[in-house]
Design a protein around this motif. Structure first.
Motif, mmCIF file in Angstrom:
data_model
loop_
_atom_site.group_PDB
_atom_site.id
_atom_site.type_symbol
_atom_site.label_atom_id
_atom_site.label_comp_id
_atom_site.label_asym_id
_atom_site.label_seq_id
_atom_site.Cartn_x
_atom_site.Cartn_y
_atom_site.Cartn_z
ATOM 1 N N ASP A 194 0.721 -1.237 0.047
ATOM 2 C CA ASP A 194 0.011 0.065 0.001
ATOM 3 C C ASP A 194 0.845 1.222 0.122
ATOM 4 O O ASP A 194 0.724 2.137 0.961
ATOM 5 C CB ASP A 194 -0.917 -0.065 1.249
ATOM 6 C CG ASP A 194 -2.016 -1.155 1.086
ATOM 7 O OD1 ASP A 194 -2.353 -1.541 -0.070
ATOM 8 O OD2 ASP A 194 -2.295 -1.905 2.199
ATOM 9 N N VAL A 195 1.717 1.367 -0.841
ATOM 10 C CA VAL A 195 2.545 2.502 -0.890
ATOM 11 C C VAL A 195 1.614 3.606 -1.305
ATOM 12 O O VAL A 195 1.921 5.020 -0.768
ATOM 13 C CB VAL A 195 3.527 2.375 -2.227
ATOM 14 C CG1 VAL A 195 4.319 3.537 -2.235
ATOM 15 C CG2 VAL A 195 4.578 1.090 -1.856
ATOM 16 N N LEU A 196 1.018 3.720 -2.234
ATOM 17 C CA LEU A 196 0.113 4.795 -2.877
ATOM 18 C C LEU A 196 -0.894 5.237 -1.407
ATOM 19 O O LEU A 196 -0.702 6.782 -1.064
ATOM 20 C CB LEU A 196 -0.715 4.703 -3.807
ATOM 21 C CG LEU A 196 -1.639 5.788 -4.161
ATOM 22 C CD1 LEU A 196 -0.964 7.033 -4.548
ATOM 23 C CD2 LEU A 196 -2.587 5.333 -5.433
ATOM 24 N N CYS A 197 -1.477 4.657 -1.123
ATOM 25 C CA CYS A 197 -2.229 4.840 0.481
ATOM 26 C C CYS A 197 -1.435 5.308 1.434
ATOM 27 O O CYS A 197 -1.721 6.331 2.235
ATOM 28 C CB CYS A 197 -3.029 3.784 1.099
ATOM 29 S SG CYS A 197 -4.254 3.092 -0.214
ATOM 30 N N THR A 198 -0.146 4.812 1.713
ATOM 31 C CA THR A 198 0.757 5.397 2.789
ATOM 32 C C THR A 198 1.340 6.756 2.483
ATOM 33 O O THR A 198 1.195 7.634 3.215
ATOM 34 C CB THR A 198 1.827 4.496 2.927
ATOM 35 O OG1 THR A 198 1.340 3.110 3.228
ATOM 36 C CG2 THR A 198 2.818 5.045 4.042
ATOM 37 N N LEU A 199 1.495 7.036 1.300
ATOM 38 C CA LEU A 199 2.070 8.280 0.724
ATOM 39 C C LEU A 199 0.614 9.456 0.899
ATOM 40 O O LEU A 199 0.963 10.491 1.378
ATOM 41 C CB LEU A 199 2.371 8.258 -0.670
ATOM 42 C CG LEU A 199 3.832 7.733 -0.983
ATOM 43 C CD1 LEU A 199 4.018 7.575 -2.534
ATOM 44 C CD2 LEU A 199 4.838 8.357 -0.158
ATOM 45 N N LEU A 200 -0.384 9.036 0.476
ATOM 46 C CA LEU A 200 -1.661 9.918 0.773
ATOM 47 C C LEU A 200 -2.005 10.267 2.241
ATOM 48 O O LEU A 200 -2.124 11.426 2.558
ATOM 49 C CB LEU A 200 -3.067 9.315 0.039
ATOM 50 C CG LEU A 200 -2.843 9.107 -1.623
ATOM 51 C CD1 LEU A 200 -4.045 8.373 -1.913
ATOM 52 C CD2 LEU A 200 -2.911 10.688 -2.072
ATOM 53 N N LEU A 201 -1.739 9.192 2.706
ATOM 54 C CA LEU A 201 -2.090 9.368 4.431
ATOM 55 C C LEU A 201 -0.874 10.447 4.944
ATOM 56 O O LEU A 201 -1.135 11.265 5.791
ATOM 57 C CB LEU A 201 -1.744 8.125 5.050
ATOM 58 C CG LEU A 201 -2.126 8.085 6.755
ATOM 59 C CD1 LEU A 201 -3.544 8.423 7.141
ATOM 60 C CD2 LEU A 201 -1.519 6.687 7.273
ATOM 61 N N TRP A 202 0.517 10.320 4.507
ATOM 62 C CA TRP A 202 1.353 11.202 5.101
ATOM 63 C C TRP A 202 1.193 12.565 4.587
ATOM 64 O O TRP A 202 1.354 13.526 5.144
ATOM 65 C CB TRP A 202 2.846 10.635 4.691
ATOM 66 C CG TRP A 202 3.395 9.788 5.605
ATOM 67 C CD1 TRP A 202 3.312 8.260 5.398
ATOM 68 C CD2 TRP A 202 4.181 9.854 6.904
ATOM 69 N NE1 TRP A 202 4.051 7.702 6.389
ATOM 70 C CE2 TRP A 202 4.467 8.681 7.189
ATOM 71 C CE3 TRP A 202 4.391 11.142 7.424
ATOM 72 C CZ2 TRP A 202 5.106 8.541 8.418
ATOM 73 C CZ3 TRP A 202 4.975 10.973 8.846
ATOM 74 C CH2 TRP A 202 5.524 9.712 9.205
ATOM 75 N N CYS A 203 0.814 12.817 3.354
ATOM 76 C CA CYS A 203 0.630 14.035 2.879
ATOM 77 C C CYS A 203 -0.553 14.907 3.476
ATOM 78 O O CYS A 203 -0.787 16.006 3.766
ATOM 79 C CB CYS A 203 -0.188 13.767 1.400
ATOM 80 S SG CYS A 203 1.643 13.562 0.070
ATOM 81 N N MET A 204 -1.666 13.755 3.934
ATOM 82 C CA MET A 204 -2.786 14.330 4.593
ATOM 83 C C MET A 204 -2.208 14.865 5.907
ATOM 84 O O MET A 204 -2.855 16.073 6.489
ATOM 85 C CB MET A 204 -3.762 13.230 4.631
ATOM 86 C CG MET A 204 -5.071 13.781 5.513
ATOM 87 S SD MET A 204 -5.282 13.571 7.212
ATOM 88 C CE MET A 204 -4.859 12.082 7.448
ATOM 89 N N TRP A 205 -1.585 13.911 6.595
ATOM 90 C CA TRP A 205 -1.084 14.492 8.143
ATOM 91 C C TRP A 205 -0.137 15.523 7.709
ATOM 92 O O TRP A 205 -0.475 16.415 8.716
ATOM 93 C CB TRP A 205 -0.219 13.145 8.560
ATOM 94 C CG TRP A 205 -1.004 12.220 9.235
ATOM 95 C CD1 TRP A 205 -2.204 12.182 9.729
ATOM 96 C CD2 TRP A 205 -0.311 10.700 9.746
ATOM 97 N NE1 TRP A 205 -2.453 11.037 10.316
ATOM 98 C CE2 TRP A 205 -1.325 10.323 10.200
ATOM 99 C CE3 TRP A 205 0.824 10.226 9.238
ATOM 100 C CZ2 TRP A 205 -1.328 8.955 10.731
ATOM 101 C CZ3 TRP A 205 1.202 9.139 9.799
ATOM 102 C CH2 TRP A 205 0.051 8.348 10.434
#
Length: 146
Positions: free
Chosen positions: A58-69
């Protein structure tokens, strides 16, 4: 040394007693019994398990989560530095006045409560909450205490 031997002897006596075996048998019966369990499954000796094929998926979801944070942290810092916390803590009337505060052009410190007029236009800042003495509801024409 004799106390350790005594404890070991007590444990052997407890586990070999018929009441202990009865409890184990009752527990096995409640779990479905041995007859319904089937044979025990065993892996081949050369089986290494699924760990050799594991990978991060889940690389894409992890990057989106970090961007949101990061963006929410930045927004929070900006709000603390440039915003006014009273807009969140105190109610606003239909005209954008903050009830109970001296904010902007109008001093609303004498009007700390918000009275909702209807569901669509918001409410009005008032000094005290209205009472239901001789009040008629205009929508249902029900009279209270009258």
């Amino acid at each position: 040394f004799s106390s350790i031997f005594h404890i070991t002897t007590e444990l052997e006596t407890q586990t070999s007693s018929p009441s202990f075996e009865t409890k184990i048998n009752e527990t096995t019966k409640m779990a479905g019994g041995d007859e319904n369990m089937g044979d025990k499954l065993e892996a081949p000796p050369d089986f290494d398990g699924p760990t050799s094929r594991r990978r991060f998926t889940d690389v894409l979801c992890t990057l989106l989560l970090w961007c949101m944070w990061i963006s929410m942290t930045g927004l929070g810092i900006y709000a603390v530095q440039n915003g006014d916390y009273r807009l969140i803590l105190y109610p606003l009337d239909y005209d954008g006045n903050i009830c109970g505060t001296d904010y902007g052009d109008i001093d609303m410190t004498d009007y700390p409560y918000l009275y909702y007029v209807n569901d669509y236009s918001g409410g009005v800042c008032v000094k005290e909450c209205p009472t239901l003495e001789n009040h008629t509801d205009p929508y249902t024409l029900v009279t209270y205490n009258g």
